[in-house]
Design a protein around this motif. Structure first.
Motif, PDB file in Angstrom:
ATOM      1  N   GLN A 186      -3.316   2.654   9.576  1.00 40.49           N
ATOM      2  CA  GLN A 186      -3.801   2.303   8.246  1.00 40.49           C
ATOM      3  C   GLN A 186      -5.149   2.965   8.047  1.00 40.49           C
ATOM      4  O   GLN A 186      -5.987   2.976   8.947  1.00 40.49           O
ATOM      5  N   LYS A 187      -5.323   3.518   6.842  1.00 35.77           N
ATOM      6  CA  LYS A 187      -6.610   4.133   6.532  1.00 35.77           C
ATOM      7  C   LYS A 187      -7.611   3.015   6.268  1.00 35.77           C
ATOM      8  O   LYS A 187      -7.393   2.145   5.440  1.00 35.77           O
ATOM      9  N   MET A 225      -5.421  10.639   2.011  1.00 35.32           N
ATOM     10  CA  MET A 225      -4.791   9.322   1.915  1.00 35.32           C
ATOM     11  C   MET A 225      -5.717   8.351   1.195  1.00 35.32           C
ATOM     12  O   MET A 225      -6.904   8.281   1.506  1.00 35.32           O
ATOM     13  N   SER A 266       3.512   7.513  -6.171  1.00 27.72           N
ATOM     14  CA  SER A 266       2.469   6.489  -6.154  1.00 27.72           C
ATOM     15  C   SER A 266       2.735   5.441  -5.063  1.00 27.72           C
ATOM     16  O   SER A 266       1.823   4.731  -4.664  1.00 27.72           O
ATOM     17  N   SER A 300       4.967   6.219  -2.148  1.00 25.50           N
ATOM     18  CA  SER A 300       5.245   6.855  -0.856  1.00 25.50           C
ATOM     19  C   SER A 300       5.095   8.365  -0.976  1.00 25.50           C
ATOM     20  O   SER A 300       5.203   8.931  -2.057  1.00 25.50           O
ATOM     21  N   HIS A 304       0.852  -1.189   0.000  1.00 22.81           N
ATOM     22  CA  HIS A 304       0.000   0.000   0.000  1.00 22.81           C
ATOM     23  C   HIS A 304       0.892   1.245   0.000  1.00 22.81           C
ATOM     24  O   HIS A 304       2.073   1.174   0.339  1.00 22.81           O
ATOM     25  N   LYS A 305       0.317   2.366  -0.350  1.00 21.39           N
ATOM     26  CA  LYS A 305       1.081   3.616  -0.325  1.00 21.39           C
ATOM     27  C   LYS A 305       1.482   3.929   1.111  1.00 21.39           C
ATOM     28  O   LYS A 305       0.687   3.798   2.037  1.00 21.39           O
ATOM     29  N   ILE A 306       2.728   4.342   1.288  1.00 24.38           N
ATOM     30  CA  ILE A 306       3.279   4.647   2.608  1.00 24.38           C
ATOM     31  C   ILE A 306       3.425   6.156   2.761  1.00 24.38           C
ATOM     32  O   ILE A 306       4.068   6.821   1.951  1.00 24.38           O
ATOM     33  N   SER A 366      -6.633   2.066   2.569  1.00 21.78           N
ATOM     34  CA  SER A 366      -5.652   1.033   2.953  1.00 21.78           C
ATOM     35  C   SER A 366      -4.220   1.536   3.027  1.00 21.78           C
ATOM     36  O   SER A 366      -3.315   0.759   3.340  1.00 21.78           O
ATOM     37  N   SER A 367      -3.976   2.816   2.736  1.00 25.13           N
ATOM     38  CA  SER A 367      -2.605   3.322   2.798  1.00 25.13           C
ATOM     39  C   SER A 367      -2.123   3.345   4.248  1.00 25.13           C
ATOM     40  O   SER A 367      -2.904   3.275   5.187  1.00 25.13           O
TER      41      SER A 367
END
Length: 172
Positions: free
Chosen positions: A159-160, A103, A87, A89, A66-68, A106-107
């Motif tokens: 986590q979102k 955000m 895309s 981080s 997932h994006k960090i 799931s990021s």
């Protein structure tokens, strides 16, 4: 360097060879100090050690898919992410009041007590109070220590929560 330059100019007006001796003595002490300071190698700092633990947790739980979002740049170094690829981080978030707004679902947000409140200007409470963020891991040192701003150091991984949309409602 300005002060050393003034000193060397003053000495070279008296004796040019003496100026060279002073330069050699200065370089000797600078090099000797550098060698003695790092005689036994470089060691990671306490915060870096905890970030290593956080990165290991993220990788072991496949959260790096997932994006960090991060505040301490060492996070993406340990995760092996390209810092220029937005895309995968991103440093910080634009919305300080409700960080999850910017955000994707799931990021991951990696907040640490040094960079998060200071450089990122996001207090831990705004992340904890954000209803769309779930705290999934917190990492604290065995021996607590303070960082800039007087904060006890710790790392929090959020986590979102993916938003479910009710498409069954008729909006006509």
């Amino acid at each position: 360097l300005y002060g050393i330059n003034l000193l060397l100019n003053w000495i070279s007006n008296i004796n040019k060879y003496l100026a060279w001796v002073v330069i050699c003595v200065l370089f000797f002490f600078i090099i000797r100090t550098g060698i003695n300071t790092h005689k036994y190698g470089f060691y990671i700092s306490k915060p870096q050690s905890l970030i290593n633990d956080a990165a290991t947790y993220i990788q072991e739980h496949h959260l790096d898919t997932h994006k960090i979002f991060f505040f301490n740049p060492y996070v993406i170094v340990k995760l092996g992410l390209n810092p220029y690829d937005q895309s995968v981080s991103s440093w910080g978030v634009p919305n300080k009041m409700q960080p999850s707004i910017s955000m994707p679902d799931s990021s991951i947000m990696v907040w640490d007590a040094h960079f998060g409140p200071n450089e990122g200007r996001i207090p831990l409470e705004s992340l904890k109070n954000d209803k769309e963020l779930t705290l999934i891991k917190s990492i604290h040192p065995v021996q607590p220590f303070k960082v800039l701003g007087g904060y006890d150091y710790g790392i929090y991984i959020f986590q979102k929560t993916p938003q479910t949309r009710d498409d069954s409602v008729n909006h006509t």
